[in-house]
Design an enzyme around this catalytic site. Structure first.
Site, mmCIF file in Angstrom:
data_model
loop_
_atom_site.group_PDB
_atom_site.id
_atom_site.type_symbol
_atom_site.label_atom_id
_atom_site.label_comp_id
_atom_site.label_asym_id
_atom_site.label_seq_id
_atom_site.Cartn_x
_atom_site.Cartn_y
_atom_site.Cartn_z
ATOM 1 N N GLU A 47 5.979 -1.433 5.446
ATOM 2 C CA GLU A 47 4.903 -1.273 4.449
ATOM 3 C C GLU A 47 3.567 -1.736 5.009
ATOM 4 O OE1 GLU A 47 5.869 -2.791 0.541
ATOM 5 O OE2 GLU A 47 3.754 -2.980 0.025
ATOM 6 N N ASP A 63 20.361 -11.800 7.424
ATOM 7 C CA ASP A 63 20.889 -10.836 6.460
ATOM 8 C C ASP A 63 19.982 -10.812 5.222
ATOM 9 O OD1 ASP A 63 22.319 -9.568 4.460
ATOM 10 O OD2 ASP A 63 24.233 -10.461 5.001
ATOM 11 N N HIS A 83 -5.088 -1.810 0.388
ATOM 12 C CA HIS A 83 -3.938 -0.943 0.620
ATOM 13 C C HIS A 83 -4.366 0.405 1.169
ATOM 14 C CE1 HIS A 83 0.145 -1.971 -0.565
ATOM 15 N NE2 HIS A 83 -0.393 -2.929 -1.273
ATOM 16 N N LYS A 107 8.689 -9.347 -5.844
ATOM 17 C CA LYS A 107 8.819 -8.318 -4.800
ATOM 18 C C LYS A 107 7.779 -8.572 -3.706
ATOM 19 C CE LYS A 107 8.017 -4.182 -2.766
ATOM 20 N NZ LYS A 107 6.912 -3.861 -1.854
HETATM 21 C C1 MEV Z 1 3.378 -4.515 -3.097
HETATM 22 O O1 MEV Z 1 4.335 -4.273 -2.083
HETATM 23 C C2 MEV Z 1 3.490 -5.936 -3.601
HETATM 24 C C3 MEV Z 1 2.611 -6.254 -4.808
HETATM 25 O O2 MEV Z 1 2.855 -5.338 -5.854
HETATM 26 C C4 MEV Z 1 2.984 -7.658 -5.241
HETATM 27 C C5 MEV Z 1 2.351 -8.096 -6.540
HETATM 28 O O3 MEV Z 1 2.050 -7.262 -7.409
HETATM 29 O O4 MEV Z 1 2.218 -9.330 -6.702
HETATM 30 C C6 MEV Z 1 1.156 -6.167 -4.462
#
Ligand code: MEV
Length: 438
Positions: free
Chosen positions: A85, A296, A393, A280
């Site tokens: 990513e 792992d 991004h 995430k």
């Molecule tokens: C993207 O891979 C991760 C985010 O969505 C985490 C977040 O929203 O805190 C930017």
């Protein structure tokens, strides 16, 4: 019509590819070329990869990046990250620089106990089972002695062995609940070998116990396996600084930044939809280090998300507060990692990743990995509560789109210049590229 294949694993690599091409890829030579393009030219290296798993036909590459300038407990690290990513490594590097200028990260391992269970069914008198367990405790320990000897030499081994009555949740269900110290190894093989030996002793001794009824003698082993939930293998990572030093943007005051940042964390603490995305982002950092160091990531993911919902509701892994004018941001997570065994000495890139981290112990790697997660979350929440994440991004995304569109170096330069002043969107990039190309 495609028919099931027999003896597939016995076919050679080329035969497997031919079978695949014939049955699923319309025999297109390009498909086979793609697979072959990812083979390593060094045959012994390729053979090594072929043998990591079964039915290997090619290699799947992930970018391997570096996030430098991570000051952790006053030591500087360049952290290896394997991830597909865009923006993740850039965000980690930015957070590292930001906190490096504010004292760096602190990390501490609180405990390192791993868990394994023998799950079994016992129909009979509870007091008989308890007596049986206590009488056989020594036998159980003696039986695993050949397996634990080496681990004990390294300072680890079995810490505790308990009989757990789970019959109120499931009829006749009991466990041997075992705690392990696996030192610098993740310990899966060690733990599972000990558990299977315990299971064998349990089963055989039950058959030979004279005060057991016939039914009790039929004590039935269901399974023996480690748990990837490791609530006693916890690492804490944190940062702190005076609130007035918190903003690196002259237009935003430290206290306003802190207030909004803490609000965002509170939302993730009480709101599961947000908590999952929030976490995430943390896993972006953690998984990348876990993968780069040959650990792992599925085990780590499963354990961390279980921890995030340990109180019955999924919540944020990170927390923040201001106390006496100091901003604090921290996280405590379960993390079972190894720096010996498994892929660590087999995979040349994994070995290199560990080398560049100065050959850490498992404890040190836990700290580094947790810090990468905390940094990632700081960077994400900082962007989200200030500029929004799309700006950063999309800059990274621009390069991906240009590569997808096979842009030349000259086209890339023109596009970068154009998009320093224009908003990057996927369609905008495609349109501008078409314009350049006339
Ligand atoms: C993207 O891979 C991760 C985010 O969505 C985490 C977040 O929203 O805190 C930017």
């Amino acid at each position: 019509m495609i028919k099931p294949v027999n003896g597939f694993s016995k076919l050679s690599k080329q035969q497997k590819i031919d079978w695949l091409a014939e049955n699923y890829l319309s025999n297109t030579p390009e498909a086979v070329t793609i697979l072959q393009n990812y083979w390593n030219t060094d045959e012994s290296l390729q053979k090594l990869h072929d043998e990591f798993i079964e039915n290997t036909i090619s290699n799947y590459y992930l970018p391997f990046g570096i996030a430098p300038n991570f000051k952790i407990n006053d030591r500087l690290y360049a952290i290896p990250m394997a991830i597909e990513e865009s923006s993740v490594v850039a965000a980690a590097s930015k957070a590292a620089k930001f906190w490096g200028e504010r004292g760096g990260f602190k990390a501490e391992v609180l405990n390192m106990t791993k868990i394994g269970q023998v799950h079994f069914m016992f129909k009979g008198r509870k007091e008989n089972l308890h007596r049986f367990f206590e009488e056989n405790r020594q036998k159980l320990n003696d039986a695993v002695a050949p397996i634990t000897r080496n681990m004990e030499k390294r300072g680890g081994g079995i810490l505790d062995l308990d009989l757990i009555d789970k019959t109120s949740d499931l009829q006749n269900y009991y466990q041997l609940f075992v705690k392990f110290d696996t030192r610098d190894s993740m310990g899966a093989n060690f733990i599972n070998s000990c558990l299977e030996k315990f299971a064998e002793v349990l089963r055989n001794q039950a058959r030979a116990t004279d005060y057991f009824s016939e039914e009790e003698k039929q004590l039935e082993i269901v399974m023996s396996i480690l748990s990837n939930y490791v609530p006693e293998c916890i690492v804490r990572a944190e940062v702190s600084c005076p609130v007035d030093q918190l903003s690196d943007n002259p237009e935003i005051q430290g206290k306003d930044f802190a207030e909004k940042f803490i609000q965002a964390i509170r939302i993730a603490e009480i709101e599961p939809y947000r908590a999952v995305t929030h976490n995430k982002g943390i896993m972006n950092g953690i998984d990348a280090v876990v993968l780069a160091t040959g650990n792992d990531f599925r085990a780590v993911e499963a354990g961390i998300h279980a921890h995030a919902s340990r109180n019955g509701k999924y919540t944020s892994l990170t927390h923040a507060k201001v106390e006496n004018g100091i901003f604090h941001f921290w996280m405590e997570i379960p993390l079972a990692l190894g720096t010996v065994g498994g892929l660590t000495s087999l995979h040349p890139l994994v070995k290199l990743a560990l080398n560049m981290l100065q050959d850490p112990s498992a404890e040190e790697l836990m700290k580094i990995t947790a810090v990468a997660g905390l940094a990632q979350n700081f960077a994400a929440v900082k962007s989200l509560t200030t500029t929004g994440i799309q700006q950063g991004h999309m800059k990274m995304h621009l390069m991906n789109i240009l590569n997808q569109q096979k842009a030349t170096e000259d086209e890339k330069q023109q596009m970068i210049t154009y998009f320093t002043k224009n908003t990057i969107t996927h369609s905008g990039v495609i349109e501008q590229l078409e314009r350049i190309r006339g």
